[in-house]
Design a protein around this motif. Structure first.
Motif, PDB file in Angstrom:
ATOM      1  N   VAL A 200     -14.763 -28.674 -15.612  1.00 13.52           N
ATOM      2  CA  VAL A 200     -15.373 -28.206 -14.375  1.00 13.52           C
ATOM      3  C   VAL A 200     -14.253 -27.814 -13.419  1.00 13.52           C
ATOM      4  O   VAL A 200     -13.387 -28.616 -13.117  1.00 13.52           O
ATOM      5  CB  VAL A 200     -16.269 -29.292 -13.740  1.00 13.52           C
ATOM      6  N   ASP A 201     -14.272 -26.545 -12.973  1.00 16.93           N
ATOM      7  CA  ASP A 201     -13.207 -26.108 -12.073  1.00 16.93           C
ATOM      8  C   ASP A 201     -13.619 -26.096 -10.604  1.00 16.93           C
ATOM      9  O   ASP A 201     -12.778 -26.077  -9.726  1.00 16.93           O
ATOM     10  CB  ASP A 201     -12.664 -24.735 -12.489  1.00 16.93           C
ATOM     11  N   THR A 202     -14.923 -26.136 -10.338  1.00 17.41           N
ATOM     12  CA  THR A 202     -15.401 -26.101  -8.955  1.00 17.41           C
ATOM     13  C   THR A 202     -16.468 -27.165  -8.743  1.00 17.41           C
ATOM     14  O   THR A 202     -17.441 -27.225  -9.479  1.00 17.41           O
ATOM     15  CB  THR A 202     -15.984 -24.715  -8.607  1.00 17.41           C
ATOM     16  N   ALA A 203     -16.264 -27.978  -7.714  1.00 16.53           N
ATOM     17  CA  ALA A 203     -17.259 -28.972  -7.324  1.00 16.53           C
ATOM     18  C   ALA A 203     -18.028 -28.422  -6.134  1.00 16.53           C
ATOM     19  O   ALA A 203     -17.438 -27.858  -5.206  1.00 16.53           O
ATOM     20  CB  ALA A 203     -16.581 -30.280  -6.947  1.00 16.53           C
ATOM     21  N   ILE A 204     -19.345 -28.545  -6.178  1.00 21.64           N
ATOM     22  CA  ILE A 204     -20.195 -28.100  -5.072  1.00 21.64           C
ATOM     23  C   ILE A 204     -20.769 -29.342  -4.410  1.00 21.64           C
ATOM     24  O   ILE A 204     -21.369 -30.193  -5.076  1.00 21.64           O
ATOM     25  CB  ILE A 204     -21.336 -27.195  -5.573  1.00 21.64           C
ATOM     26  N   ILE A 205     -20.567 -29.453  -3.102  1.00 22.90           N
ATOM     27  CA  ILE A 205     -21.098 -30.571  -2.334  1.00 22.90           C
ATOM     28  C   ILE A 205     -22.131 -30.010  -1.361  1.00 22.90           C
ATOM     29  O   ILE A 205     -21.825 -29.123  -0.561  1.00 22.90           O
ATOM     30  CB  ILE A 205     -19.986 -31.303  -1.540  1.00 22.90           C
ATOM     31  N   LEU A 206     -23.347 -30.510  -1.434  1.00 19.28           N
ATOM     32  CA  LEU A 206     -24.436 -30.064  -0.565  1.00 19.28           C
ATOM     33  C   LEU A 206     -24.387 -30.836   0.747  1.00 19.28           C
ATOM     34  O   LEU A 206     -24.298 -32.059   0.754  1.00 19.28           O
ATOM     35  CB  LEU A 206     -25.776 -30.282  -1.253  1.00 19.28           C
ATOM     36  N   ILE A 207     -24.419 -30.091   1.871  1.00 25.26           N
ATOM     37  CA  ILE A 207     -24.290 -30.696   3.189  1.00 25.26           C
ATOM     38  C   ILE A 207     -25.486 -30.292   4.037  1.00 25.26           C
ATOM     39  O   ILE A 207     -25.748 -29.106   4.223  1.00 25.26           O
ATOM     40  CB  ILE A 207     -22.986 -30.236   3.896  1.00 25.26           C
ATOM     41  N   ALA A 208     -26.215 -31.282   4.554  1.00 28.57           N
ATOM     42  CA  ALA A 208     -27.345 -31.015   5.448  1.00 28.57           C
ATOM     43  C   ALA A 208     -26.826 -30.733   6.855  1.00 28.57           C
ATOM     44  O   ALA A 208     -25.634 -30.878   7.134  1.00 28.57           O
ATOM     45  CB  ALA A 208     -28.300 -32.202   5.445  1.00 28.57           C
ATOM     46  N   ALA A 209     -27.711 -30.337   7.748  1.00 27.62           N
ATOM     47  CA  ALA A 209     -27.333 -29.935   9.107  1.00 27.62           C
ATOM     48  C   ALA A 209     -26.649 -31.060   9.892  1.00 27.62           C
ATOM     49  O   ALA A 209     -25.838 -30.789  10.767  1.00 27.62           O
ATOM     50  CB  ALA A 209     -28.554 -29.447   9.861  1.00 27.62           C
ATOM     51  N   ASP A 210     -26.944 -32.318   9.571  1.00 26.51           N
ATOM     52  CA  ASP A 210     -26.318 -33.426  10.301  1.00 26.51           C
ATOM     53  C   ASP A 210     -24.857 -33.658   9.885  1.00 26.51           C
ATOM     54  O   ASP A 210     -24.144 -34.427  10.516  1.00 26.51           O
ATOM     55  CB  ASP A 210     -27.117 -34.710  10.133  1.00 26.51           C
ATOM     56  N   LYS A 211     -24.419 -32.972   8.824  1.00 27.10           N
ATOM     57  CA  LYS A 211     -23.039 -33.028   8.312  1.00 27.10           C
ATOM     58  C   LYS A 211     -22.604 -34.427   7.886  1.00 27.10           C
ATOM     59  O   LYS A 211     -21.422 -34.729   7.828  1.00 27.10           O
ATOM     60  CB  LYS A 211     -22.058 -32.454   9.338  1.00 27.10           C
ATOM     61  N   LYS A 212     -23.565 -35.291   7.570  1.00 31.96           N
ATOM     62  CA  LYS A 212     -23.233 -36.627   7.079  1.00 31.96           C
ATOM     63  C   LYS A 212     -23.146 -36.594   5.563  1.00 31.96           C
ATOM     64  O   LYS A 212     -23.975 -35.970   4.899  1.00 31.96           O
ATOM     65  CB  LYS A 212     -24.284 -37.640   7.519  1.00 31.96           C
ATOM     66  N   LEU A 213     -22.159 -37.284   5.024  1.00 35.03           N
ATOM     67  CA  LEU A 213     -22.002 -37.357   3.577  1.00 35.03           C
ATOM     68  C   LEU A 213     -22.912 -38.443   3.013  1.00 35.03           C
ATOM     69  O   LEU A 213     -22.952 -39.554   3.541  1.00 35.03           O
ATOM     70  CB  LEU A 213     -20.546 -37.673   3.210  1.00 35.03           C
ATOM     71  N   GLY A 214     -23.635 -38.122   1.958  1.00 31.81           N
ATOM     72  CA  GLY A 214     -24.464 -39.105   1.275  1.00 31.81           C
ATOM     73  C   GLY A 214     -23.602 -40.023   0.427  1.00 31.81           C
ATOM     74  O   GLY A 214     -22.368 -39.943   0.433  1.00 31.81           O
ATOM     75  N   LYS A 215     -24.258 -40.896  -0.323  1.00 29.67           N
ATOM     76  CA  LYS A 215     -23.549 -41.897  -1.122  1.00 29.67           C
ATOM     77  C   LYS A 215     -22.608 -41.261  -2.153  1.00 29.67           C
ATOM     78  O   LYS A 215     -21.440 -41.627  -2.253  1.00 29.67           O
ATOM     79  CB  LYS A 215     -24.583 -42.791  -1.817  1.00 29.67           C
TER      80      LYS A 215
ATOM     81  N   ILE B  96     -10.500 -35.732   2.164  1.00 31.21           N
ATOM     82  CA  ILE B  96     -10.352 -34.312   2.490  1.00 31.21           C
ATOM     83  C   ILE B  96     -11.671 -33.670   2.918  1.00 31.21           C
ATOM     84  O   ILE B  96     -11.686 -32.780   3.768  1.00 31.21           O
ATOM     85  CB  ILE B  96      -9.705 -33.552   1.311  1.00 31.21           C
ATOM     86  N   LEU B  97     -12.797 -34.130   2.386  1.00 29.67           N
ATOM     87  CA  LEU B  97     -14.091 -33.565   2.775  1.00 29.67           C
ATOM     88  C   LEU B  97     -14.401 -33.876   4.236  1.00 29.67           C
ATOM     89  O   LEU B  97     -14.778 -32.982   5.004  1.00 29.67           O
ATOM     90  CB  LEU B  97     -15.210 -34.092   1.882  1.00 29.67           C
ATOM     91  N   THR B  98     -14.216 -35.121   4.618  1.00 30.50           N
ATOM     92  CA  THR B  98     -14.452 -35.531   5.999  1.00 30.50           C
ATOM     93  C   THR B  98     -13.522 -34.783   6.941  1.00 30.50           C
ATOM     94  O   THR B  98     -13.933 -34.326   8.006  1.00 30.50           O
ATOM     95  CB  THR B  98     -14.242 -37.052   6.151  1.00 30.50           C
ATOM     96  N   HIS B  99     -12.272 -34.645   6.534  1.00 31.08           N
ATOM     97  CA  HIS B  99     -11.303 -33.921   7.355  1.00 31.08           C
ATOM     98  C   HIS B  99     -11.755 -32.481   7.608  1.00 31.08           C
ATOM     99  O   HIS B  99     -11.734 -32.005   8.745  1.00 31.08           O
ATOM    100  CB  HIS B  99      -9.926 -33.932   6.681  1.00 31.08           C
ATOM    101  N   HIS B 100     -12.173 -31.787   6.564  1.00 30.43           N
ATOM    102  CA  HIS B 100     -12.598 -30.392   6.724  1.00 30.43           C
ATOM    103  C   HIS B 100     -13.910 -30.279   7.481  1.00 30.43           C
ATOM    104  O   HIS B 100     -14.102 -29.323   8.242  1.00 30.43           O
ATOM    105  CB  HIS B 100     -12.694 -29.693   5.369  1.00 30.43           C
ATOM    106  N   LEU B 101     -14.819 -31.216   7.293  1.00 35.90           N
ATOM    107  CA  LEU B 101     -16.079 -31.178   8.035  1.00 35.90           C
ATOM    108  C   LEU B 101     -15.854 -31.348   9.535  1.00 35.90           C
ATOM    109  O   LEU B 101     -16.560 -30.749  10.342  1.00 35.90           O
ATOM    110  CB  LEU B 101     -17.030 -32.263   7.529  1.00 35.90           C
ATOM    111  N   THR B 102     -14.884 -32.164   9.913  1.00 33.49           N
ATOM    112  CA  THR B 102     -14.635 -32.410  11.333  1.00 33.49           C
ATOM    113  C   THR B 102     -13.665 -31.405  11.953  1.00 33.49           C
ATOM    114  O   THR B 102     -13.700 -31.183  13.152  1.00 33.49           O
ATOM    115  CB  THR B 102     -14.091 -33.834  11.554  1.00 33.49           C
TER     116      THR B 102
END
Length: 157
Positions: free
Chosen positions: A18-33, A45-51
Protein backbone atom coordinates in the motif's frame (compact mmCIF):
# COMPACT_ATOMS: atom_id res chain seq x y z
CA UNK A 1 -17.15 -2.31 -23.06
CA UNK A 2 -16.55 -3.13 -19.38
CA UNK A 3 -16.06 -0.35 -16.87
CA UNK A 4 -12.42 -0.14 -15.86
CA UNK A 5 -12.27 0.98 -12.28
CA UNK A 6 -10.07 0.55 -9.26
CA UNK A 7 -10.17 -2.75 -7.47
CA UNK A 8 -12.01 -2.01 -4.24
CA UNK A 9 -12.11 -4.57 -1.46
CA UNK A 10 -12.53 -4.81 2.30
CA UNK A 11 -9.72 -6.46 4.23
CA UNK A 12 -9.13 -7.19 7.91
CA UNK A 13 -5.48 -6.14 7.79
CA UNK A 14 -3.16 -4.56 5.27
CA UNK A 15 -0.48 -6.82 3.90
CA UNK A 16 2.23 -4.86 2.09
CA UNK A 17 2.25 -2.88 -1.07
CA UNK A 18 0.00 0.00 0.00
CA UNK A 19 1.58 3.28 -1.09
CA UNK A 20 -1.16 5.70 -0.01
CA UNK A 21 -3.14 5.80 3.23
CA UNK A 22 -6.49 7.59 3.18
CA UNK A 23 -7.75 9.03 6.45
CA UNK A 24 -11.39 10.18 6.56
CA UNK A 25 -11.92 13.41 8.51
CA UNK A 26 -15.32 14.76 9.57
CA UNK A 27 -16.06 18.49 9.88
CA UNK A 28 -15.10 18.53 13.59
CA UNK A 29 -11.53 17.50 12.56
CA UNK A 30 -11.29 15.05 15.46
CA UNK A 31 -9.38 11.83 14.90
CA UNK A 32 -11.27 8.62 15.66
CA UNK A 33 -9.77 5.61 17.41
CA UNK A 34 -8.13 4.10 14.32
CA UNK A 35 -6.94 7.45 12.94
CA UNK A 36 -5.44 8.37 16.34
CA UNK A 37 -3.51 5.08 16.35
CA UNK A 38 -2.17 5.84 12.85
CA UNK A 39 -1.27 9.35 14.01
CA UNK A 40 0.65 7.91 16.97
CA UNK A 41 2.44 5.47 14.65
CA UNK A 42 3.45 8.40 12.41
CA UNK A 43 4.70 10.53 15.30
CA UNK A 44 1.76 12.97 15.45
CA UNK A 45 2.08 14.20 11.87
CA UNK A 46 -1.68 14.00 11.21
CA UNK A 47 -2.54 16.17 14.20
CA UNK A 48 0.21 18.60 13.25
CA UNK A 49 -1.13 19.03 9.71
CA UNK A 50 -4.75 19.27 10.85
CA UNK A 51 -3.89 22.12 13.22
CA UNK A 52 -1.31 23.93 11.07
CA UNK A 53 -3.29 24.19 7.81
CA UNK A 54 -5.96 26.84 8.40
CA UNK A 55 -7.51 26.42 4.94
CA UNK A 56 -8.22 22.71 5.51
CA UNK A 57 -11.66 22.74 7.12
CA UNK A 58 -12.52 19.09 6.33
CA UNK A 59 -15.36 20.16 4.03
CA UNK A 60 -16.79 17.39 1.85
CA UNK A 61 -14.25 16.60 -0.85
CA UNK A 62 -11.47 18.77 0.54
CA UNK A 63 -8.12 16.96 0.53
CA UNK A 64 -4.79 17.47 2.22
CA UNK A 65 -1.89 15.45 0.82
CA UNK A 66 1.14 14.70 2.98
CA UNK A 67 4.34 13.05 1.88
CA UNK A 68 5.76 10.90 4.65
CA UNK A 69 9.36 10.30 5.73
CA UNK A 70 11.30 7.45 4.10
CA UNK A 71 10.88 5.09 7.08
CA UNK A 72 7.07 5.34 7.13
CA UNK A 73 4.90 2.42 6.07
CA UNK A 74 3.33 4.50 3.28
CA UNK A 75 4.64 7.03 0.75
CA UNK A 76 1.86 9.49 1.39
CA UNK A 77 -1.30 10.14 3.38
CA UNK A 78 -4.42 11.78 2.00
CA UNK A 79 -6.66 13.46 4.56
CA UNK A 80 -10.12 13.41 2.99
CA UNK A 81 -12.71 15.83 4.34
CA UNK A 82 -16.23 14.45 4.64
CA UNK A 83 -17.98 17.59 5.87
CA UNK A 84 -20.82 17.24 8.36
CA UNK A 85 -21.66 13.57 7.96
CA UNK A 86 -24.60 13.78 10.34
CA UNK A 87 -26.63 15.58 7.69
CA UNK A 88 -26.74 12.47 5.49
CA UNK A 89 -25.59 14.19 2.33
CA UNK A 90 -24.85 11.21 0.09
CA UNK A 91 -24.23 13.42 -2.94
CA UNK A 92 -21.47 15.37 -1.19
CA UNK A 93 -19.91 12.08 -0.07
CA UNK A 94 -19.93 10.82 -3.67
CA UNK A 95 -18.21 14.06 -4.68
CA UNK A 96 -15.64 13.53 -1.91
CA UNK A 97 -14.96 10.01 -3.21
CA UNK A 98 -14.49 11.38 -6.72
CA UNK A 99 -12.06 14.03 -5.55
CA UNK A 100 -10.13 11.40 -3.59
CA UNK A 101 -9.86 9.24 -6.71
CA UNK A 102 -8.58 12.26 -8.64
CA UNK A 103 -5.89 12.93 -6.02
CA UNK A 104 -4.82 9.28 -6.09
CA UNK A 105 -4.60 9.30 -9.89
CA UNK A 106 -2.74 12.62 -10.02
CA UNK A 107 -0.13 11.37 -7.57
CA UNK A 108 0.42 8.01 -9.27
CA UNK A 109 -0.95 5.89 -6.47
CA UNK A 110 -1.25 2.24 -7.41
CA UNK A 111 -2.54 0.86 -4.09
CA UNK A 112 -4.44 2.91 -1.54
CA UNK A 113 -6.19 2.01 1.68
CA UNK A 114 -8.89 3.76 3.68
CA UNK A 115 -7.50 3.12 7.13
CA UNK A 116 -10.22 4.46 9.38
CA UNK A 117 -13.40 3.15 7.80
CA UNK A 118 -14.46 1.95 11.25
CA UNK A 119 -14.31 5.50 12.62
CA UNK A 120 -17.15 6.79 10.44
CA UNK A 121 -20.85 6.00 10.15
CA UNK A 122 -21.48 2.89 8.04
CA UNK A 123 -23.58 4.86 5.51
CA UNK A 124 -20.54 6.93 4.51
CA UNK A 125 -18.48 4.20 2.83
CA UNK A 126 -20.93 3.10 0.09
CA UNK A 127 -21.40 6.68 -1.14
CA UNK A 128 -17.66 7.35 -0.93
CA UNK A 129 -16.74 4.21 -2.87
CA UNK A 130 -19.41 4.94 -5.48
CA UNK A 131 -17.86 8.36 -6.02
CA UNK A 132 -14.43 6.75 -6.44
CA UNK A 133 -15.76 4.30 -9.01
CA UNK A 134 -17.57 6.98 -10.96
CA UNK A 135 -14.50 9.24 -11.02
CA UNK A 136 -12.31 6.38 -12.20
CA UNK A 137 -14.60 5.54 -15.14
CA UNK A 138 -13.23 6.46 -18.55
CA UNK A 139 -15.10 5.98 -21.81
CA UNK A 140 -12.32 5.09 -24.19
CA UNK A 141 -14.39 3.20 -26.72
CA UNK A 142 -13.32 5.41 -29.60
CA UNK A 143 -9.82 6.27 -28.45
CA UNK A 144 -6.56 4.47 -28.88
CA UNK A 145 -5.38 4.40 -25.31
CA UNK A 146 -2.40 2.66 -23.83
CA UNK A 147 -3.77 0.36 -21.14
CA UNK A 148 -2.56 1.12 -17.64
CA UNK A 149 -2.86 -1.07 -14.61
CA UNK A 150 -5.92 -0.24 -12.53
CA UNK A 151 -5.48 1.22 -9.07
CA UNK A 152 -6.11 -1.01 -6.07
CA UNK A 153 -8.08 0.52 -3.18
CA UNK A 154 -8.64 -1.42 0.04
CA UNK A 155 -10.83 -0.67 3.01
CA UNK A 156 -9.19 -1.78 6.24
CA UNK A 157 -11.65 -2.64 8.96
Amino acid sequence: MPIESPSISTVKSLKGGVDTAIILIAADKKLGKVAAAVDKELGGILTHHLTSHPKFKADAGQTLLMTLPAKAAYLRVVLLGLGDIKKGQEFSLETAGGKCADVLTANGSSKAAILNGDDVVAAVLPALVLGMRLAAYRFDGYKTVKKEKDADIRLAS
